[in-house]
Design a protein around this motif. Structure first.
Motif, short mmCIF file in Angstrom:
data_model
loop_
_atom_site.label_atom_id
_atom_site.label_comp_id
_atom_site.label_asym_id
_atom_site.label_seq_id
_atom_site.Cartn_x
_atom_site.Cartn_y
_atom_site.Cartn_z
N GLY A 1 27.18 -18.41 -42.93
CA GLY A 1 26.35 -18.17 -44.10
C GLY A 1 25.33 -17.06 -43.90
N ASP A 2 25.06 -16.68 -42.64
CA ASP A 2 24.11 -15.60 -42.36
C ASP A 2 24.74 -14.22 -42.52
OD1 ASP A 2 22.08 -17.39 -41.66
OD2 ASP A 2 22.69 -17.43 -39.55
N LEU A 3 26.07 -14.16 -42.47
CA LEU A 3 26.77 -12.88 -42.33
C LEU A 3 27.28 -12.37 -43.67
CD1 LEU A 3 28.95 -13.85 -39.22
CD2 LEU A 3 26.56 -13.13 -39.27
N GLN A 4 27.08 -11.08 -43.92
CA GLN A 4 27.63 -10.46 -45.12
C GLN A 4 28.12 -9.06 -44.80
OE1 GLN A 4 28.01 -11.91 -48.41
NE2 GLN A 4 29.43 -10.19 -48.26
N VAL A 5 29.39 -8.81 -45.11
CA VAL A 5 29.98 -7.47 -44.97
C VAL A 5 29.78 -6.74 -46.29
CG1 VAL A 5 32.08 -6.16 -44.51
CG2 VAL A 5 31.67 -8.33 -43.32
N LEU A 6 29.22 -5.52 -46.21
CA LEU A 6 28.97 -4.69 -47.40
C LEU A 6 29.73 -3.38 -47.27
CD1 LEU A 6 25.13 -5.20 -47.98
CD2 LEU A 6 27.05 -6.46 -48.98
N CYS A 7 30.60 -3.09 -48.23
CA CYS A 7 31.49 -1.94 -48.15
C CYS A 7 31.12 -0.88 -49.20
CB CYS A 7 32.94 -2.37 -48.39
SG CYS A 7 33.52 -3.65 -47.27
N PRO A 8 31.25 0.40 -48.84
CA PRO A 8 31.04 1.45 -49.83
C PRO A 8 32.02 1.39 -51.00
CG PRO A 8 30.93 2.36 -47.62
CD PRO A 8 31.43 0.94 -47.49
N MET A 9 33.25 0.91 -50.73
CA MET A 9 34.29 0.87 -51.77
C MET A 9 35.06 -0.44 -51.70
SD MET A 9 35.98 4.70 -51.67
CE MET A 9 37.13 4.30 -52.99
N ASN A 10 35.74 -0.77 -52.79
CA ASN A 10 36.66 -1.90 -52.79
C ASN A 10 38.01 -1.52 -52.21
OD1 ASN A 10 35.23 -4.19 -54.00
ND2 ASN A 10 35.12 -2.92 -55.84
N ARG A 11 38.44 -0.27 -52.48
CA ARG A 11 39.78 0.16 -52.07
C ARG A 11 39.81 0.60 -50.61
NH1 ARG A 11 39.04 2.91 -56.86
NH2 ARG A 11 38.98 4.90 -55.76
N GLY A 12 41.03 0.74 -50.09
CA GLY A 12 41.23 1.22 -48.73
C GLY A 12 41.44 0.07 -47.76
N SER A 13 42.04 0.38 -46.62
CA SER A 13 42.34 -0.67 -45.63
C SER A 13 41.09 -1.24 -45.01
CB SER A 13 43.27 -0.11 -44.55
OG SER A 13 42.73 1.07 -43.98
N ALA A 14 39.94 -0.55 -45.10
CA ALA A 14 38.66 -1.08 -44.63
C ALA A 14 37.71 -1.28 -45.81
CB ALA A 14 38.04 -0.16 -43.60
N GLY A 15 38.27 -1.42 -47.01
CA GLY A 15 37.47 -1.68 -48.20
C GLY A 15 37.26 -3.17 -48.40
N ALA A 16 36.47 -3.51 -49.40
CA ALA A 16 36.11 -4.91 -49.63
C ALA A 16 37.33 -5.78 -49.93
CB ALA A 16 35.10 -5.01 -50.76
N ALA A 17 38.30 -5.26 -50.69
CA ALA A 17 39.46 -6.07 -51.07
C ALA A 17 40.28 -6.46 -49.85
CB ALA A 17 40.32 -5.31 -52.08
N HIS B 1 36.38 6.22 -47.30
CA HIS B 1 35.43 5.93 -48.38
C HIS B 1 34.73 7.19 -48.87
CE1 HIS B 1 35.07 1.68 -46.41
NE2 HIS B 1 36.13 1.77 -47.19
N PHE B 2 35.29 8.35 -48.60
CA PHE B 2 34.64 9.62 -48.89
C PHE B 2 34.05 9.71 -50.31
CE2 PHE B 2 34.70 13.99 -50.48
CZ PHE B 2 33.90 14.62 -49.53
N PRO B 3 34.77 9.26 -51.37
CA PRO B 3 34.22 9.41 -52.72
C PRO B 3 32.88 8.70 -52.93
CG PRO B 3 36.56 8.88 -52.83
CD PRO B 3 36.14 8.68 -51.41
N MET B 4 32.62 7.65 -52.13
CA MET B 4 31.40 6.87 -52.33
C MET B 4 30.39 7.04 -51.21
SD MET B 4 31.69 5.49 -55.25
CE MET B 4 30.32 4.35 -55.18
N LEU B 5 30.65 7.93 -50.27
CA LEU B 5 29.72 8.12 -49.15
C LEU B 5 28.54 8.96 -49.61
CD1 LEU B 5 32.17 8.64 -46.14
CD2 LEU B 5 30.86 6.59 -46.73
N GLN B 6 27.50 8.27 -50.07
CA GLN B 6 26.31 8.92 -50.59
C GLN B 6 25.08 8.33 -49.90
OE1 GLN B 6 26.68 7.90 -54.67
NE2 GLN B 6 28.22 9.46 -55.11
N ARG B 7 24.03 9.14 -49.87
CA ARG B 7 22.81 8.73 -49.16
C ARG B 7 22.21 7.47 -49.77
NH1 ARG B 7 18.52 13.33 -49.01
NH2 ARG B 7 20.23 14.31 -47.85
#
Length: 739
Positions: A558-574, A681-687
């Motif tokens: 319950g302490d852990l949360q993975v946060l992804c820049p995007m949903n898509r991709g092999s390392a995305g949230a989905a 995740h290039f399209p969403m890699l923003q500061r």
């Protein structure tokens, strides 16, 4: 469940309904199929079916781990039974109110297999049935007509490519007018029924023979394109951009979309406004195209904010100073000069926007303001956009906070708020936190409900991601120069020791973060970087962190949360959700699993994807599945403040939440945050996205990925501009007020 076998057609008599949801139409039934000794279990969205009917289904076989082989229905049609025995059971099944087993037997004894023709063509002859009165004959005639109407609607809709599940929703929405509505304007479905978008409605329209250049299609496409702009956060679309995008969507000429736009404006389905620059000579005036609701909201919000900013509270400067001194005398930590200025401004102004990054004392300043108002005898009301943010605000202030929807008393019947100009909120001072999440429509609803003379404190971090909904309210308020504001910049000493805070500010300044490996030398730090270049390596490392390394350090799931820049991709949230579900909550033999691609099961962490006002759960709420009932075809989700029951047909409102997009995490904090960073995740890699992700971590932050992806995000400081006019409208209002 096992993989689906080949599609086929199955015909059989409905013997038993194990489960039926009147809301969704989802049913579990048993069919008597010729040539099979045992009854066949079938599942799917079925409307208006009754025991005794013969059903012809198209679908596929699947094997359930608990209930065995089932036939999953993709489409179906009902056939009236051909035998007298089948007809008797059919009529006695509850199909017709007032007809039970005894009456059904008498009807069959009187007319045999001709009974259906008699009901449809000569209902007056039913008086020949013993003990059949006029009232019951009229009941039978009306019930039969309704039953036939439902079946006709279902056959028509499925014949035009509409799935049974959507067909049920369409019939629930329009009832007997379903066929006429779909034939007259299939694009109405996209407006009225959640889950049916323009593309689905367009597919139905084309199946009905509507030509590509139909005026109705072009007009619907124009409005849909404006809505797509608002989905991206814009309040309006510039006309030239809209015409090009709509022409591309519809595959027609721009001249045709221009004609469609003129028609929509003439019918007041859209609003056009010539936008003039706030300062002459800055830019050329352009035509802005609005959805009417957003045009009204933007102008109303600007007017009301201007009124609040003009208001001068009755609190005198000496009274404010006395309250401030009384409160600060009780505090152990002295305030900085900029914090003191913020408190004084809040006490003596109609509105204050308070902003600042992590570690700058925003919470301390807010608490001092609240205490000072209470010292002055003012009633303070606190709220935040989401349940998680409201809970956090309560923890930070020690005072009760509510969601904005609860504060404004959302009414599911009217789909609007009970609180507004005619039923204003009670209170003297209203404090809203996490204002970066506040979109235009909700902000307007808030200010409409404020009583005259109320003071307003808006708190947020303008460097975070903007609201999911249209508008850029916080940034526009700051940019307008028409509203008192204070930006806290000093990082306090106790926060300077946090690498989370240090890196957040470094990233915000466009500087590369301090990427420390988790070695013994860095044991006391709270932010680490694990180098992994390939997405597959990132996934393996995150799974190892979640299942082994972090639990070994005393952290619970319950302490852990993975946060992804995007949903898509092999390392995305989905993809990570699938992997994390199997690692954290693996499927076991005998587990009850809800139908659907997510294979939801008890113990899964899930997130609500849309506002469900009937259940009072909202987009972004996170909970855990506590039970899955295959017999009743529903599951229960425990949220922090309630348990909500879902029919299986409504589980498309839920998604796994082991990994979330950064956007979904706005307004929340987690003890441990893990962020995958890959060039995928290039399209969403923003500061601002990386900054928002980092500032969600309370105790520990772990970045997993490549330095190249990190550098791309840090260097990309360009925030996507949103089409809004709020700042200009506020600036013009202020200019009119100046002497």
């Amino acid at each position: 469940m096992a993989s689906v076998q080949n599609h086929e057609t199955l015909e059989g008599q409905l013997e038993h309904v194990t489960f039926h949801s009147p809301e969704s139409g989802f049913s579990v039934v048993k069919l008597k199929v010729p040539g099979r000794s045992e009854l066949v279990m079938a599942t799917g969205a079925l409307a208006g079916v009754h025991v005794g009917e013969t059903i012809r289904c198209t679908g596929a076989w699947a094997v359930h781990p608990r209930f065995g082989q089932q036939f999953r229905i993709a489409s179906y049609e009902t056939l009236v039974p051909a035998t007298a025995a089948g007809l008797q059971r059919y009529l006695a099944s509850g199909l017709i109110r007032g007809v039970g087993p005894v009456t059904a037997r008498r009807m069959i004894e009187c007319f045999g297999t001709e009974i259906v023709r008699v009901i449809e063509e000569e209902p007056e002859r039913l008086c020949e049935v013993p003990r059949m009165g006029r009232r019951k004959i009229e009941q039978i005639r009306a019930a039969w007509a309704k039953h036939k109407e439902i079946q006709n609607v279902m056959v028509f809709l499925q014949g035009h490519g509409i799935t049974p599940a959507f067909a049920v929703k369409i019939y629930k929405q329009y009832s007997n007018a379903s066929i006429a509505t779909v034939q007259d304007n299939p694009y109405q479905l996209a407006d009225d029924i959640w889950g049916i978008g323009f593309k689905t409605a367009d597919k139905i329209a084309r199946a009905l023979g509507l030509p590509a250049d139909s005026p109705a299609r072009i007009r619907a496409g124009i409005t849909h394109t404006v809505s797509k702009f608002t989905d991206q956060g814009h309040v309006f679309a510039f006309e030239e951009d809209l015409l090009v995008a709509a022409a591309e969507l519809l595959a027609v000429e721009i001249e045709q979309t221009a004609s469609g736009l003129e028609a929509q404006i003439a019918d007041r389905k859209l609003v056009a406004e010539k936008i003039l620059p706030a300062v002459e000579g800055n830019s050329v005036a352009r035509n802005a195209i609005y959805l009417p609701s957003l045009h009204a909201a933007e102008h109303a919000l600007a007017r009301r904010i201007a009124e609040i900013a003009r208001f001068r509270p009755a609190v005198t400067v000496p009274a404010a100073e006395g309250a401030l001194q009384a409160v600060t005398a009780r505090q152990e930590v002295p305030l900085s000069p900029e914090q003191l200025d913020a408190v004084r401004t809040a006490l003596t102004s109609g509105i204050l926007v308070l902003t600042g990054g992590p570690g700058t004392g925003k919470s301390t300043t807010c608490n001092t303001i609240l205490a000072a108002f209470e010292e002055l005898g003012r009633t303070v009301v606190l709220a935040s956009p989401t349940g998680r943010a409201a809970k956090r605000l309560t923890e930070l202030t020690g005072r009760p906070a509510r969601t904005i929807h609860r504060l404004l008393e959302f009414d599911p019947q009217t789909m609007g708020f009970k609180r507004g100009p005619d039923s204003q909120l009670a209170g003297d001072v209203f404090v809203f936190d996490e204002v970066s999440m506040l979109d235009l429509v909700l902000a307007n609803s808030v200010v409409r409900a404020l009583p005259a003379g109320a003071q307003l404190l808006l708190v947020g971090d303008c460097d975070q991601l903007p609201s999911v909904g249209p508008g850029s309210v916080l940034r526009d308020l700051l940019a307008s120069g028409a509203v008192p504001s204070c930006r806290l910049t000093r990082i306090f000493r106790q926060a300077q020791g946090s690498l989370i805070v240090t890196n957040a500010h470094r990233i915000n300044r466009g500087e590369f973060p301090l990427l420390l490996p988790p070695t013994a030398a860095h044991r006391q730090e709270n932010a680490f970087f694990l180098e992994e270049v390939e997405p597959e390596g990132i996934v393996r490392t995150i799974l190892d962190l979640v299942t082994r390394r972090l639990p070994a350090r005393g952290y619970s799931q319950g302490d852990l949360q993975v946060l992804c820049p995007m949903n898509r991709g092999s390392a995305g949230a989905a993809a990570l959700n699938v992997a994390l579900q199997q690692a954290v909550n693996p499927s076991r033999p005998g587990d009850a699993i809800a139908p659907g691609p997510a294979r939801l099961r008890s113990g899964d962490r899930v997130i609500q994807l849309k506002n469900n006002y009937q259940q009072e759960v909202y987009n972004g709420d996170v909970g855990s599945i506590v039970s899955v009932d295959l017999e009743e075809q529903r599951l229960e989700v425990a949220y922090p403040d309630k348990t909500v029951e879902y029919d299986f047909a409504d589980t498309d409102e839920l998604a796994l939440a082991y990994a979330l997009s950064v956007h979904k995490a706005q307004g929340s904090e987690y003890p441990v945050v893990i962020v995958p960073l890959t060039t995928q995740h290039f399209p969403m890699l923003q500061r601002n996205l990386l900054y928002t992700a980092i500032t969600r971590a309370r105790r520990l932050l772990i970045l997993v990925g490549s330095q190249k992806a990190t550098a791309i995000a840090v260097k990309n400081g360009r925030m996507l501009d949103r089409n809004t006019q709020l700042a200009d409208l506020l600036a013009k209002n202020r200019a009119r007020d100046l002497p």
